[in-house]
Motif scaffolding. Structure first.
Motif, mmCIF file in Angstrom:
data_model
loop_
_atom_site.group_PDB
_atom_site.id
_atom_site.type_symbol
_atom_site.label_atom_id
_atom_site.label_comp_id
_atom_site.label_asym_id
_atom_site.label_seq_id
_atom_site.Cartn_x
_atom_site.Cartn_y
_atom_site.Cartn_z
ATOM 1 N N VAL A 90 17.937 -40.976 60.578
ATOM 2 C CA VAL A 90 18.838 -39.819 61.081
ATOM 3 C C VAL A 90 19.432 -39.426 59.783
ATOM 4 C CG1 VAL A 90 21.035 -38.980 62.159
ATOM 5 C CG2 VAL A 90 19.043 -40.498 63.579
ATOM 6 N N LEU A 91 20.289 -40.313 59.066
ATOM 7 C CA LEU A 91 20.837 -39.841 57.994
ATOM 8 C C LEU A 91 19.898 -39.158 56.560
ATOM 9 C CD1 LEU A 91 23.504 -42.728 57.584
ATOM 10 C CD2 LEU A 91 23.763 -40.236 58.399
ATOM 11 N N GLY A 92 18.764 -39.696 56.690
ATOM 12 C CA GLY A 92 17.708 -39.261 55.699
ATOM 13 C C GLY A 92 17.014 -37.973 56.140
ATOM 14 N N GLU A 93 16.998 -37.598 57.194
ATOM 15 C CA GLU A 93 16.708 -36.148 57.897
ATOM 16 C C GLU A 93 17.839 -35.185 57.546
ATOM 17 O OE1 GLU A 93 13.872 -35.124 58.780
ATOM 18 O OE2 GLU A 93 12.811 -36.939 58.924
ATOM 19 N N VAL A 94 19.072 -35.667 57.671
ATOM 20 C CA VAL A 94 20.009 -34.657 57.276
ATOM 21 C C VAL A 94 20.018 -34.312 55.667
ATOM 22 C CG1 VAL A 94 22.597 -34.428 57.089
ATOM 23 C CG2 VAL A 94 21.545 -35.670 59.077
ATOM 24 N N ILE A 95 19.873 -35.329 54.793
ATOM 25 C CA ILE A 95 19.902 -34.823 53.669
ATOM 26 C C ILE A 95 18.500 -34.005 53.276
ATOM 27 C CG2 ILE A 95 19.621 -35.963 51.334
ATOM 28 C CD1 ILE A 95 22.380 -36.320 52.328
ATOM 29 N N LEU A 96 17.371 -34.470 53.806
ATOM 30 C CA LEU A 96 16.161 -33.599 53.523
ATOM 31 C C LEU A 96 16.177 -32.186 54.151
ATOM 32 C CD1 LEU A 96 13.138 -34.007 52.577
ATOM 33 C CD2 LEU A 96 12.467 -34.497 54.880
ATOM 34 N N THR A 97 17.057 -32.110 55.018
ATOM 35 C CA THR A 97 16.995 -30.706 55.537
ATOM 36 C C THR A 97 17.851 -29.841 54.784
ATOM 37 O OG1 THR A 97 16.713 -31.250 57.912
ATOM 38 C CG2 THR A 97 17.892 -29.214 57.602
ATOM 39 N N LEU A 98 18.994 -30.291 54.450
ATOM 40 C CA LEU A 98 19.873 -29.833 53.316
ATOM 41 C C LEU A 98 19.393 -29.549 51.924
ATOM 42 C CD1 LEU A 98 23.270 -31.599 54.076
ATOM 43 C CD2 LEU A 98 22.712 -29.454 54.365
ATOM 44 N N GLN A 99 18.419 -30.420 51.468
ATOM 45 C CA GLN A 99 17.782 -30.119 50.153
ATOM 46 C C GLN A 99 16.774 -28.908 50.243
ATOM 47 O OE1 GLN A 99 16.118 -34.121 49.649
ATOM 48 N NE2 GLN A 99 17.611 -34.651 48.207
ATOM 49 N N LYS A 100 16.064 -28.835 51.591
ATOM 50 C CA LYS A 100 15.183 -27.713 51.734
ATOM 51 C C LYS A 100 15.897 -26.416 51.985
ATOM 52 C CE LYS A 100 11.671 -30.253 54.147
ATOM 53 N NZ LYS A 100 10.663 -30.455 55.416
ATOM 54 N N VAL A 101 16.999 -26.147 52.687
ATOM 55 C CA VAL A 101 17.883 -24.976 52.717
ATOM 56 C C VAL A 101 18.791 -24.867 51.514
ATOM 57 C CG1 VAL A 101 19.787 -23.855 54.032
ATOM 58 C CG2 VAL A 101 17.962 -25.465 55.073
ATOM 59 N N TYR A 102 19.324 -25.745 50.722
ATOM 60 C CA TYR A 102 20.053 -25.495 49.556
ATOM 61 C C TYR A 102 19.835 -26.481 48.535
ATOM 62 C CZ TYR A 102 23.136 -23.801 53.299
ATOM 63 O OH TYR A 102 23.664 -23.039 54.353
ATOM 64 N N PRO A 103 18.484 -26.278 47.803
ATOM 65 C CA PRO A 103 17.922 -27.060 46.961
ATOM 66 C C PRO A 103 18.747 -27.383 45.495
ATOM 67 C CG PRO A 103 16.748 -25.127 46.877
ATOM 68 C CD PRO A 103 17.785 -24.742 48.087
ATOM 69 N N SER A 104 19.673 -26.463 45.324
ATOM 70 C CA SER A 104 20.466 -26.457 44.121
ATOM 71 C C SER A 104 21.895 -27.344 44.385
ATOM 72 C CB SER A 104 20.923 -25.200 43.486
ATOM 73 O OG SER A 104 21.671 -24.332 44.432
ATOM 74 N N PHE A 105 22.137 -27.632 45.479
ATOM 75 C CA PHE A 105 23.382 -28.489 45.838
ATOM 76 C C PHE A 105 23.218 -29.947 45.678
ATOM 77 C CE2 PHE A 105 25.216 -24.887 48.678
ATOM 78 C CZ PHE A 105 25.187 -24.046 47.570
ATOM 79 N N LYS A 106 24.375 -30.682 45.863
ATOM 80 C CA LYS A 106 24.394 -32.105 45.616
ATOM 81 C C LYS A 106 24.893 -32.445 46.979
ATOM 82 C CE LYS A 106 24.451 -33.060 40.764
ATOM 83 N NZ LYS A 106 25.337 -33.727 39.768
#
Length: 617
Positions: free
Chosen positions: A173-189
């Motif tokens: 679940v937590l891994g999918e959250v991070i993966l989705t954010l990386q796709k939508v906002y690739p330049s963020f941490k």
């Protein structure tokens, strides 16, 4: 001002070509560059640049141009919202540029910057008309792009939600959250701020929630209040968003989103991240509840299996060994100890505890735990035991940092306690501690039953006065020895002149003399030898696997020891009999020979040993 004929023709041709672009262009992202090229070419301009509002920077920035925006051309880099009210259509500036605001029905959506040729004259009406056409195209393009972006993001959110419903694994679940954010906002941490009891996965950007400086921590504020928090750090030129991972029953952590470069989060982005965090919080809650239910079922199964095993009439040593194994296996303790508190307040470490509790080092922890349990009359759960402050023990004497201790209570009385130790600090979770409590509470009755059963067995096979074995137990053991061993020696002992002792000193002293003689016998035979009370002032000793010669030596030693170690001084007479598998014999015959030998010893002077061997008859 009316348009000149040439300008009218230019506009007609411009609108015609613009219509072709709109009809034929499939890629929406290429419409604006083609539009600018069309304006430049049709109206013979030097360059055309368009400024659009950037919600992240909260300014109008160059979005597209017929020039290379990276070169140092004489033009504005950004236009702030504060400048809008002073920027109106005006005549060309010193750089021969005209800046025109692009307005839809609601507000200004951008600016059109026209670079005119040298000495080029263009009417205000023409520029206004060009701007109006551009505004229509740009407004429609922005709305369409926003719609596509929103659709794409919520499509990802929908897919993420579907994955959440199909998974009960917290890491996933937590891994999918991070993966989705990386796709939508690739330049963020991104970081997941979780408590210690949640999950620790090296493949995920997880940080512990820091509870220090509560009032100054937006992360803790988000965790406690359940509301999203923002933080702008001017020195580091970054903005941070803290979105609580919130479910129906509580907050399970905080999602930290870091944007660098003076970027501020627009409201619609905040809403999307908050929605994503709430969705993840609900999924995390479901996964945790599922795992808790699985753990609860496993715990109940463990308790049921353990209780069933303990109810199978195990002996106390077997009970303790079984419980130590269960606790080591399921609670992962390094050391497990069971301690009984005797009536005189002395402690006894029960056999079956792990090896550490048989060492002197363990006594310091045992004493500390006992004093705490007696003082607080409650369980003990220590995550990081400080030997220096909590105990007088030398910190080097033990390496155990995590301690769990549960009192064993029977009928309101603490009869002992169980201890589990581990070398690592904060090793045991609270769920593990609760399971340990349940195991001990369920097993205390079994411990008591095992103890009472063994005490009852001892009462049955033990003489109340002398604490030697009973006559029945002696008979049973000699029968077993005759089946198992090759030979053995039996001693029948009588205290000389015992009636005179009772008449002279009284029956209490008489009983004391019997106990003294019994103690001498017990102290001078082996552990596997059997000392018993035969009846009255008669005692017996059976020596399995001992031949006649050694039996006679032992009998003589006992005669001398009794004479030297009794008050008032008494003597004993001893009849010795021996059996061997080479000759047909029985227990009754063995007893009869020993009784005959004892009779002869008493009839011929007492305080002596007489042998009545099978070979003599």
């Amino acid at each position: 001002m009316e348009l000149h004929d040439k300008e009218v023709q230019q506009l007609i041709l411009f609108k015609s070509k613009l219509y072709e672009i709109l009809m034929l262009e499939n890629e929406h992202t290429t419409i604006i560059p083609k539009l600018l090229d069309l304006i430049k070419n049709e109206f013979t301009l030097k360059a055309v640049t368009i400024y659009l509002f950037d919600e992240w920077e909260e300014q109008f920035v160059p979005a597209s141009s017929t020039l290379d925006l990276h070169k140092n051309e004489p033009r504005r880099t950004k236009i702030s919202k504060e400048e809008i009210h002073i920027l109106e259509f005006h005549t060309p500036n010193e750089n021969n540029q005209v800046l025109v605001p692009m307005k839809n029905q609601e507000n200004i959506i951008g600016f059109l910057l026209l670079d005119l040729q040298e000495n080029q004259t263009t009417s205000k009406k023409l520029i206004t008309t060009i701007n109006e056409e551009c505004t229509k195209v740009i407004d429609r393009s922005q709305k369409y792009t926003k719609f596509l972006n929103e659709e794409l993001r919520y499509e990802k959110l929908f897919g993420l939600t579907a994955k959440f419903h199909s998974s009960m694994d917290i890491d996933e679940v937590l891994g999918e959250v991070i993966l989705t954010l990386q796709k939508v906002y690739p330049s963020f941490k991104y970081y997941l701020l979780l408590s210690h009891d949640n999950v620790e996965n090296e493949n995920l950007p997880i940080k512990d929630l820091q509870y220090n400086n509560y009032d100054n921590s937006p992360a803790i504020q988000a965790y406690v209040t359940g509301d999203i928090q923002k933080e702008d750090i001017v020195v580091d030129q970054k903005s941070i968003l803290y979105a609580p991972l919130k479910g129906k029953q509580g907050v399970y952590g905080v999602l930290e989103v870091i944007a660098s470069g003076n970027i501020k989060f627009p409201n619609q982005e905040i809403n999307f991240i908050e929605l994503l965090a709430n969705t993840a919080g609900s999924a995390l809650e479901n996964a945790q509840l599922y795992q808790q239910s699985k753990r609860l079922v496993a715990d109940l199964q463990l308790i049921n299996d353990t209780t069933h095993k303990l109810n199978s009439n195990l002996r106390l040593n077997d009970t303790i060994s079984f419980m130590s194994g269960q606790i080591s296996r399921y609670l992962l303790g390094d050391e497990v100890g069971f301690v009984f508190i005797k009536k005189d307040n002395q402690i006894e470490v029960l056999d079956g505890s792990t090896v550490y509790f048989s060492s002197d080092d363990s006594l310091q922890i045992i004493e500390y735990v006992r004093s705490r349990l007696i003082q607080e009359r409650d369980t003990l759960f220590i995550g990081d035991f400080d030997y220096g402050s909590d105990n007088d023990a030398d910190q080097e004497s033990s390496v155990f940092r995590s301690i769990m201790a549960v009192p064993m209570v029977q009928s309101g009385v603490v009869i002992g306690f169980a201890i589990v130790l581990h070398r690592n600090p904060y090793f045991f979770s609270f769920e593990t501690f609760k399971l340990f409590q349940s195991l001990i509470h369920h097993s205390t009755l079994a411990f008591s039953n095992s103890t009472l059963r063994e005490e009852l067995e001892n009462l049955v096979i033990t003489d109340h006065l002398t604490k030697l074995y009973s006559r029945n137990f002696l008979d049973d053991q000699i029968h077993l020895s005759m089946e198992r061993d090759g030979f053995g020696t039996f001693l029948l002992i009588d205290i000389d002149n015992f009636k005179a002792i009772n008449d002279t000193f009284g029956h209490q002293i008489g009983d004391s003399v019997i106990v003294q003689v019994a103690n001498v016998l017990e102290a001078n035979i082996r552990d596997n030898d059997i000392g018993a009370r035969w009846g009255g002032e008669e005692l017996a000793v059976y020596l399995p696997g001992v031949d006649l010669e050694i039996g006679i030596v032992i009998a003589n030693r006992l005669v001398k020891k009794v004479q030297d170690n009794t008050t008032p001084q008494v003597t004993i007479s001893c009849g010795v009999a021996h059996w061997s598998a080479e000759h047909k014999d029985s227990v009754q015959q063995l007893f009869h020979r020993a009784d005959q030998a004892l009779y002869i010893a008493k009839d011929t002077g007492k305080n002596k040993v007489v042998v009545q061997d099978l070979l003599i008859q």
